[in-house]
Design a protein around this motif. Structure first.
Motif, PDB file in Angstrom:
ATOM      1  N   LYS A   1       0.825  -1.192   0.000  1.00 47.13           N
ATOM      2  CA  LYS A   1       0.000   0.000   0.000  1.00 47.13           C
ATOM      3  C   LYS A   1       0.869   1.255   0.000  1.00 47.13           C
ATOM      4  O   LYS A   1       0.612   2.214  -0.715  1.00 47.13           O
ATOM      5  CB  LYS A   1      -0.904  -0.006   1.227  1.00 47.13           C
ATOM      6  N   ALA A   2       1.960   1.209   0.795  1.00 51.06           N
ATOM      7  CA  ALA A   2       2.845   2.368   0.868  1.00 51.06           C
ATOM      8  C   ALA A   2       3.368   2.726  -0.519  1.00 51.06           C
ATOM      9  O   ALA A   2       3.507   3.895  -0.863  1.00 51.06           O
ATOM     10  CB  ALA A   2       4.014   2.063   1.806  1.00 51.06           C
ATOM     11  N   SER A   3       3.619   1.698  -1.345  1.00 48.62           N
ATOM     12  CA  SER A   3       4.160   1.957  -2.680  1.00 48.62           C
ATOM     13  C   SER A   3       3.161   2.690  -3.559  1.00 48.62           C
ATOM     14  O   SER A   3       3.538   3.341  -4.518  1.00 48.62           O
ATOM     15  CB  SER A   3       4.569   0.647  -3.343  1.00 48.62           C
ATOM     16  N   ARG A   4       1.874   2.579  -3.241  1.00 50.71           N
ATOM     17  CA  ARG A   4       0.873   3.244  -4.072  1.00 50.71           C
ATOM     18  C   ARG A   4       0.831   4.745  -3.834  1.00 50.71           C
ATOM     19  O   ARG A   4       0.238   5.476  -4.591  1.00 50.71           O
ATOM     20  CB  ARG A   4      -0.507   2.630  -3.832  1.00 50.71           C
ATOM     21  N   ALA A   5       1.467   5.179  -2.726  1.00 49.06           N
ATOM     22  CA  ALA A   5       1.498   6.616  -2.453  1.00 49.06           C
ATOM     23  C   ALA A   5       2.508   7.300  -3.368  1.00 49.06           C
ATOM     24  O   ALA A   5       2.546   8.508  -3.490  1.00 49.06           O
ATOM     25  CB  ALA A   5       1.857   6.846  -0.991  1.00 49.06           C
ATOM     26  N   VAL A   6       3.352   6.484  -4.039  1.00 51.20           N
ATOM     27  CA  VAL A   6       4.395   7.036  -4.901  1.00 51.20           C
ATOM     28  C   VAL A   6       3.815   7.314  -6.284  1.00 51.20           C
ATOM     29  O   VAL A   6       3.081   6.502  -6.817  1.00 51.20           O
ATOM     30  CB  VAL A   6       5.540   5.993  -5.036  1.00 51.20           C
ATOM     31  N   PRO A   7       4.133   8.471  -6.890  1.00 50.59           N
ATOM     32  CA  PRO A   7       3.621   8.731  -8.233  1.00 50.59           C
ATOM     33  C   PRO A   7       4.092   7.650  -9.203  1.00 50.59           C
ATOM     34  O   PRO A   7       5.222   7.159  -9.064  1.00 50.59           O
ATOM     35  CB  PRO A   7       4.246  10.090  -8.607  1.00 50.59           C
ATOM     36  N   PRO A   8       3.271   7.261 -10.186  1.00 49.57           N
ATOM     37  CA  PRO A   8       3.576   6.138 -11.056  1.00 49.57           C
ATOM     38  C   PRO A   8       4.968   6.207 -11.692  1.00 49.57           C
ATOM     39  O   PRO A   8       5.702   5.227 -11.659  1.00 49.57           O
ATOM     40  CB  PRO A   8       2.504   6.216 -12.131  1.00 49.57           C
ATOM     41  N   ALA A   9       5.362   7.348 -12.212  1.00 51.16           N
ATOM     42  CA  ALA A   9       6.636   7.439 -12.930  1.00 51.16           C
ATOM     43  C   ALA A   9       7.787   7.038 -12.007  1.00 51.16           C
ATOM     44  O   ALA A   9       8.666   6.281 -12.377  1.00 51.16           O
ATOM     45  CB  ALA A   9       6.854   8.853 -13.427  1.00 51.16           C
ATOM     46  N   GLU A  10       7.717   7.522 -10.784  1.00 50.30           N
ATOM     47  CA  GLU A  10       8.768   7.240  -9.820  1.00 50.30           C
ATOM     48  C   GLU A  10       8.764   5.770  -9.408  1.00 50.30           C
ATOM     49  O   GLU A  10       9.800   5.139  -9.338  1.00 50.30           O
ATOM     50  CB  GLU A  10       8.491   8.070  -8.577  1.00 50.30           C
TER      51      GLU A  10
ATOM     52  N   LEU B   1      -8.233  -9.584   3.080  1.00 52.15           N
ATOM     53  CA  LEU B   1      -9.088  -8.789   3.962  1.00 52.15           C
ATOM     54  C   LEU B   1      -8.494  -7.394   4.168  1.00 52.15           C
ATOM     55  O   LEU B   1      -9.209  -6.385   4.109  1.00 52.15           O
ATOM     56  CB  LEU B   1      -9.252  -9.504   5.312  1.00 52.15           C
ATOM     57  N   GLU B   2      -7.175  -7.325   4.371  1.00 46.62           N
ATOM     58  CA  GLU B   2      -6.560  -6.008   4.606  1.00 46.62           C
ATOM     59  C   GLU B   2      -6.603  -5.139   3.349  1.00 46.62           C
ATOM     60  O   GLU B   2      -6.791  -3.930   3.442  1.00 46.62           O
ATOM     61  CB  GLU B   2      -5.142  -6.172   5.149  1.00 46.62           C
ATOM     62  N   ARG B   3      -6.461  -5.756   2.190  1.00 44.13           N
ATOM     63  CA  ARG B   3      -6.601  -4.970   0.956  1.00 44.13           C
ATOM     64  C   ARG B   3      -8.021  -4.446   0.813  1.00 44.13           C
ATOM     65  O   ARG B   3      -8.237  -3.304   0.411  1.00 44.13           O
ATOM     66  CB  ARG B   3      -6.234  -5.808  -0.267  1.00 44.13           C
ATOM     67  N   ALA B   4      -8.991  -5.312   1.146  1.00 43.37           N
ATOM     68  CA  ALA B   4     -10.396  -4.894   1.053  1.00 43.37           C
ATOM     69  C   ALA B   4     -10.714  -3.803   2.062  1.00 43.37           C
ATOM     70  O   ALA B   4     -11.584  -2.966   1.838  1.00 43.37           O
ATOM     71  CB  ALA B   4     -11.312  -6.098   1.270  1.00 43.37           C
ATOM     72  N   ALA B   5      -9.993  -3.813   3.181  1.00 41.10           N
ATOM     73  CA  ALA B   5     -10.300  -2.899   4.280  1.00 41.10           C
ATOM     74  C   ALA B   5      -9.637  -1.542   4.133  1.00 41.10           C
ATOM     75  O   ALA B   5      -9.871  -0.645   4.945  1.00 41.10           O
ATOM     76  CB  ALA B   5      -9.864  -3.521   5.605  1.00 41.10           C
ATOM     77  N   GLU B   6      -8.831  -1.360   3.112  1.00 41.35           N
ATOM     78  CA  GLU B   6      -8.053  -0.121   3.036  1.00 41.35           C
ATOM     79  C   GLU B   6      -8.882   1.143   3.099  1.00 41.35           C
ATOM     80  O   GLU B   6      -8.456   2.138   3.627  1.00 41.35           O
ATOM     81  CB  GLU B   6      -7.220  -0.100   1.760  1.00 41.35           C
TER      82      GLU B   6
END
Ligand code: TXA
Ligand code: MG
Length: 378
Positions: A223-232, A369-374
């Protein structure tokens, strides 16, 4: 287009399957039961068909598909370099819920792998999947048969709900035996790396083959990686030491998955008493919302009892999806996606459900479950 729903009878409906297999080879899309979840199957050798699968699901273009094969005699059609670990794993776990990533054949349309030079391969164990693959004789791509972003289908009805009128056939062979998608294991990494946890765990692989593989990164890290802009995030190297950002090797893991409309509260506790306390403390905050509960009957009964002892909290406000007896991770896994769909359809505003220990089935279960719960944390 009218989607034909075909019910598979006890004998396996071979004659009907012949017709469907012939259509699949020509480019038809087929809802296919497997032991994990239902898949949206198409001929992997036809680029237009592969593109149509992405379109029908609304799937991001950079998320590659899994190739489904009947047996290893078809391997040279999809991979040029089969690593030695493959044969060891194949002998122990195939057919079954294990997907292996290896170097891809240039003969495959590049759309299958979304431009990667690897390909993911799996040999499903479910009888209708096997019959269809045998009769079709071609490599078959099959992502989970849901619309992108909603829970994977574990019953034919779920596929109808998502894709009716958009695909040619759905084969109904009852609910899937397991209920979570296959383990995805990257054999191009050294040691091999689990990209998506499933019921075939690192522990089980070690026990049965002597192979040490790396555990999947946790849902929280991905999930933390999704906070990064796609290009980066594309250029970030996850193996770099000192890097705090994890970049998923499996593109699918970076998307928010299995998402019901309602947020989910995961109740934690080392025993039933702690679990009930955790549920009660959350319910107290939510007196006005329409609540859903997914779990075992015993847990819900204990919760109701505690609620009735407290003022103003009515158990009748709950929409429930219960399974008999006490908490059971295999049963919870089997029912999870169906429960999320049902509770969503009932319009609940918050889903309450117990956590399970991260061992055995619990690893894959808690990942989903944790992905669904985000959304709960948004
Ligand atoms: O149990 C299953 O695997 C089900 C049934 C239908 O077989 N299929 C399934 O497919 O779950 P799908 O498309 O929903 O998930 C495939 C996962 C994604 O996370 C994708 O990123 C990953 O496998 N994947 C596919 N090809 C890959 C590759 N070449 N390298 C790394 N990951 C790959
Ligand atoms: Mg999927």
């Amino acid at each position: 287009m009218v989607t034909k729903l075909i019910t598979i009878d006890q004998a396996g409906s071979e004659r009907k399957l012949r017709t469907v297999a012939a259509a699949l080879v020509q480019g038809a899309l087929v809802g296919m039961p497997t032991e994990t979840v239902y898949g949206l199957a198409g001929n992997a050798l036809l680029p237009d068909t592969v593109r149509r699968i992405f379109a029908v699901k609304g799937r991001p273009q950079d998320n590659p598909l899994i190739i489904h094969l009947y047996d290893q005699s078809q391997l040279d059609q999809v991979s040029e370099l089969v690593p030695p670990e493959f044969y060891l794993l194949y002998r122990e776990f195939c057919p079954g819920p294990l997907t292996m990533v290896m170097t891809r054949s240039q003969a495959l349309p590049s759309e299958v792998s979304a431009g990667l030079d690897t390909v993911a391969i799996r040999f499903p164990a479910q009888r209708t999947a096997r019959n269809l693959l045998r009769l079709a004789g071609v490599p078959v791509v099959a992502p989970s048969g849901n619309l992108s972003g909603s829970p994977s289908p574990t019953q034919a009805q779920h596929m109808l709900d998502d894709l009716d009128g958009k695909i040619e056939y759905i084969l109904d062979d009852g609910p899937c035996a397991l209920g979570v998608e296959s383990t995805v294991l990257d054999l191009t990494a050294s040691p091999p790396q689990i990209l998506r946890p499933g019921v075939i765990t690192a522990e089980l692989i070690l026990e049965r083959t002597g192979l040490t593989v790396r555990e999947a990164p946790s849902a929280v890290l991905t999930k933390a990686s999704r906070a990064v802009p796609p290009a980066e995030s594309q250029t970030e190297d996850s193996s770099q030491s000192g890097s705090v950002i994890f970049t998923p090797r499996s593109p699918g893991q970076k998307y928010r998955h299995y998402a019901p409309q309602a947020p989910i509260f995961i109740a934690r506790g080392k025993d039933r008493r702690e679990l009930i306390t955790s549920l009660l403390s959350r319910i107290e905050l939510e007196a006005d919302r329409r609540l859903g509960f997914f779990g075992a009957e015993d847990t819900f009964d204990a919760l109701q009892k505690s609620l009735s002892e407290m003022n103003g909290l009515q158990s009748a406000d709950f929409v429930t999806y219960l399974y008999p007896g006490s908490e059971q991770v295999e049963t919870a896994t089997h029912e999870l996606f169906a429960a999320l769909r049902k509770l969503d359809a009932a319009g609940v505003e918050l889903i309450l459900t117990p956590a399970f220990p991260r061992q055995g089935f619990g690893i894959a279960y808690m990942d989903r479950l944790e992905r669904a719960a985000e959304s709960e944390e948004k």
